[in-house]
Design a protein around this motif. Structure first.
Motif, PDB file in Angstrom:
ATOM      1  N   THR A   1     -39.205 -14.524  25.598  1.00  0.00           N
ATOM      2  CA  THR A   1     -40.189 -15.389  24.952  1.00  0.00           C
ATOM      3  C   THR A   1     -41.377 -15.700  25.852  1.00  0.00           C
ATOM      4  OG1 THR A   1     -38.871 -17.301  25.651  1.00  0.00           O
ATOM      5  CG2 THR A   1     -38.485 -16.450  23.421  1.00  0.00           C
ATOM      6  N   THR A   2     -41.406 -15.110  27.056  1.00  0.00           N
ATOM      7  CA  THR A   2     -42.553 -15.265  27.953  1.00  0.00           C
ATOM      8  C   THR A   2     -42.957 -13.899  28.489  1.00  0.00           C
ATOM      9  OG1 THR A   2     -41.284 -15.507  30.019  1.00  0.00           O
ATOM     10  CG2 THR A   2     -41.615 -17.499  28.679  1.00  0.00           C
ATOM     11  N   THR A   3     -44.158 -13.831  29.055  1.00  0.00           N
ATOM     12  CA  THR A   3     -44.649 -12.560  29.582  1.00  0.00           C
ATOM     13  C   THR A   3     -43.950 -12.160  30.878  1.00  0.00           C
ATOM     14  OG1 THR A   3     -46.440 -13.740  30.718  1.00  0.00           O
ATOM     15  CG2 THR A   3     -46.930 -12.816  28.536  1.00  0.00           C
ATOM     16  N   GLY A   4     -43.089 -13.025  31.410  1.00  0.00           N
ATOM     17  CA  GLY A   4     -42.336 -12.693  32.615  1.00  0.00           C
ATOM     18  C   GLY A   4     -41.099 -11.868  32.337  1.00  0.00           C
ATOM     19  N   VAL A   5     -40.960 -11.349  31.132  1.00  0.00           N
ATOM     20  CA  VAL A   5     -39.776 -10.581  30.765  1.00  0.00           C
ATOM     21  C   VAL A   5     -39.675  -9.291  31.586  1.00  0.00           C
ATOM     22  CG1 VAL A   5     -41.000  -9.423  28.867  1.00  0.00           C
ATOM     23  CG2 VAL A   5     -38.507  -9.551  28.835  1.00  0.00           C
ATOM     24  N   ASP A   6     -38.468  -8.987  32.047  1.00  0.00           N
ATOM     25  CA  ASP A   6     -38.211  -7.721  32.736  1.00  0.00           C
ATOM     26  C   ASP A   6     -36.732  -7.410  32.658  1.00  0.00           C
ATOM     27  OD1 ASP A   6     -36.817  -8.919  35.013  1.00  0.00           O
ATOM     28  OD2 ASP A   6     -38.775  -9.544  35.754  1.00  0.00           O
ATOM     29  N   ILE A   7     -36.279  -6.413  33.384  1.00  0.00           N
ATOM     30  CA  ILE A   7     -34.906  -5.931  33.263  1.00  0.00           C
ATOM     31  C   ILE A   7     -33.885  -6.994  33.666  1.00  0.00           C
ATOM     32  CG2 ILE A   7     -34.636  -4.953  35.576  1.00  0.00           C
ATOM     33  CD1 ILE A   7     -33.711  -3.197  32.265  1.00  0.00           C
ATOM     34  N   ASN A   8     -34.301  -7.979  34.473  1.00  0.00           N
ATOM     35  CA  ASN A   8     -33.397  -9.044  34.905  1.00  0.00           C
ATOM     36  C   ASN A   8     -33.689 -10.385  34.254  1.00  0.00           C
ATOM     37  OD1 ASN A   8     -32.045  -7.369  36.885  1.00  0.00           O
ATOM     38  ND2 ASN A   8     -33.902  -7.543  38.123  1.00  0.00           N
ATOM     39  N   ASN A   9     -34.796 -10.511  33.563  1.00  0.00           N
ATOM     40  CA  ASN A   9     -35.213 -11.768  32.944  1.00  0.00           C
ATOM     41  C   ASN A   9     -35.549 -11.503  31.483  1.00  0.00           C
ATOM     42  OD1 ASN A   9     -35.530 -13.624  35.477  1.00  0.00           O
ATOM     43  ND2 ASN A   9     -36.609 -11.735  36.001  1.00  0.00           N
ATOM     44  N   TYR A  10     -34.651 -11.907  30.601  1.00  0.00           N
ATOM     45  CA  TYR A  10     -34.807 -11.578  29.187  1.00  0.00           C
ATOM     46  C   TYR A  10     -34.123 -12.645  28.332  1.00  0.00           C
ATOM     47  CZ  TYR A  10     -30.258  -9.634  30.420  1.00  0.00           C
ATOM     48  OH  TYR A  10     -28.988  -9.476  30.922  1.00  0.00           O
ATOM     49  N   TYR A  11     -34.385 -12.597  27.038  1.00  0.00           N
ATOM     50  CA  TYR A  11     -33.793 -13.552  26.097  1.00  0.00           C
ATOM     51  C   TYR A  11     -32.282 -13.348  26.071  1.00  0.00           C
ATOM     52  CZ  TYR A  11     -32.960 -16.001  21.668  1.00  0.00           C
ATOM     53  OH  TYR A  11     -32.502 -16.865  20.692  1.00  0.00           O
ATOM     54  N   ASN A  12     -31.546 -14.420  26.354  1.00  0.00           N
ATOM     55  CA  ASN A  12     -30.099 -14.301  26.504  1.00  0.00           C
ATOM     56  C   ASN A  12     -29.444 -15.559  25.946  1.00  0.00           C
ATOM     57  OD1 ASN A  12     -27.518 -13.647  27.257  1.00  0.00           O
ATOM     58  ND2 ASN A  12     -27.948 -13.433  29.437  1.00  0.00           N
ATOM     59  N   VAL A  13     -28.683 -15.422  24.875  1.00  0.00           N
ATOM     60  CA  VAL A  13     -28.023 -16.558  24.246  1.00  0.00           C
ATOM     61  C   VAL A  13     -26.514 -16.416  24.391  1.00  0.00           C
ATOM     62  CG1 VAL A  13     -27.663 -17.836  22.105  1.00  0.00           C
ATOM     63  CG2 VAL A  13     -29.900 -16.854  22.599  1.00  0.00           C
ATOM     64  N   ASN A  14     -25.895 -17.408  24.977  1.00  0.00           N
ATOM     65  CA  ASN A  14     -24.439 -17.433  25.141  1.00  0.00           C
ATOM     66  C   ASN A  14     -23.904 -16.199  25.861  1.00  0.00           C
ATOM     67  OD1 ASN A  14     -24.305 -19.876  23.705  1.00  0.00           O
ATOM     68  ND2 ASN A  14     -24.267 -18.787  21.754  1.00  0.00           N
TER      69      ASN A  14
END
Length: 235
Positions: free
Chosen positions: A158-171
């Motif tokens: 949900t932000t432009t900082g998305v990458d292979i280690n930082n991504y949308y993750n629920v539960n």
């Protein structure tokens, strides 16, 4: 009382003297630019956190320590908090980079660095629903690169900082990342294939930043990325 006043006056004098002694000049220069594909002239997308970086060595001093600056997702960089002087500028990331820049930096200087990325990655939207996004990702090594292709993936956040280690993750379901290990697959097969990935269990009516990604086996395990897509799930 008089003694206390004298002691306080003496302490204030010493404090002010120390202030003057430590009042060094502030940084007065900066450098900014882009990491550019030497073949296409386009910016090379990067991973902001724990990814590519610009390293500045101030050569006015013996054995200078590097000043590291992160590169933004779109391949641009900026460090506006350095001192005027002579610098060697080096780039480090998911690319081949042989040359270094030697610059005399005074004021604000603009300098692009030409590189050859390890891989070229594209990502395009196929379809979307209220809870999913489907994309096609294609990954190819650049000419003369013999590194093994190790991963092909898509990530969303949900932000432009998305990458292979930082991504949308629920539960802990990793629904903002789909990754395929390709180490056991021939590179020719990987490069000939278009990977179709579906990011599921997303929120309805939400804007996501989506990036195709791939990496070779390289020092640092750097990923190459496609340009950022901004996609909203259906209401």
């Amino acid at each position: 009382m008089r003694k206390q006043f004298i002691y306080l006056s003496l302490a204030a004098t010493l404090f002010c003297g120390a202030c003057k002694k430590d009042n060094y000049e502030a940084p007065d220069a900066g450098i900014s630019g882009n990491i550019v594909d030497a073949l296409t002239g386009k910016n090379v997308p990067q991973q902001t956190l724990n990814g590519a970086k610009i390293r500045l060595f101030q050569t006015d001093f013996r054995n200078p320590e590097p000043i590291n600056s992160a590169i933004k997702a779109d391949g641009s960089y900026a460090n506006t908090f350095i001192f005027s002087g002579n610098y060697k500028v080096v780039a480090e990331g998911p690319f081949f980079y042989k040359d270094t820049l030697n610059l005399n930096i005074k004021g604000n200087v603009q300098a692009d660095l030409k590189v050859t990325p390890y891989m070229e990655v594209t990502c395009e939207l196929v379809s979307k629903t209220s809870t999913s996004i489907t994309v096609r990702v294609k990954a190819n090594r650049t000419p003369n690169n013999t590194q093994k292709i190790a991963r092909v993936a898509v990530v969303a956040g949900t932000t432009t900082g998305v990458d292979i280690n930082n991504y949308y993750n629920v539960n802990g379901t990793s629904n903002g990342r789909v990754l395929e290990n390709t180490e056991a697959i021939a590179d020719a097969v990987v490069e000939a294939k278009t990977y179709e990935f579906t990011l599921a269990n997303l929120k309805p009516g939400t804007s996501y930043y989506v990036r195709g990604a791939a990496r070779t086996i390289n020092n640092g395990n750097f990923y190459n990325y496609a340009s950022m897509l901004q996609i909203s799930t259906n209401p």
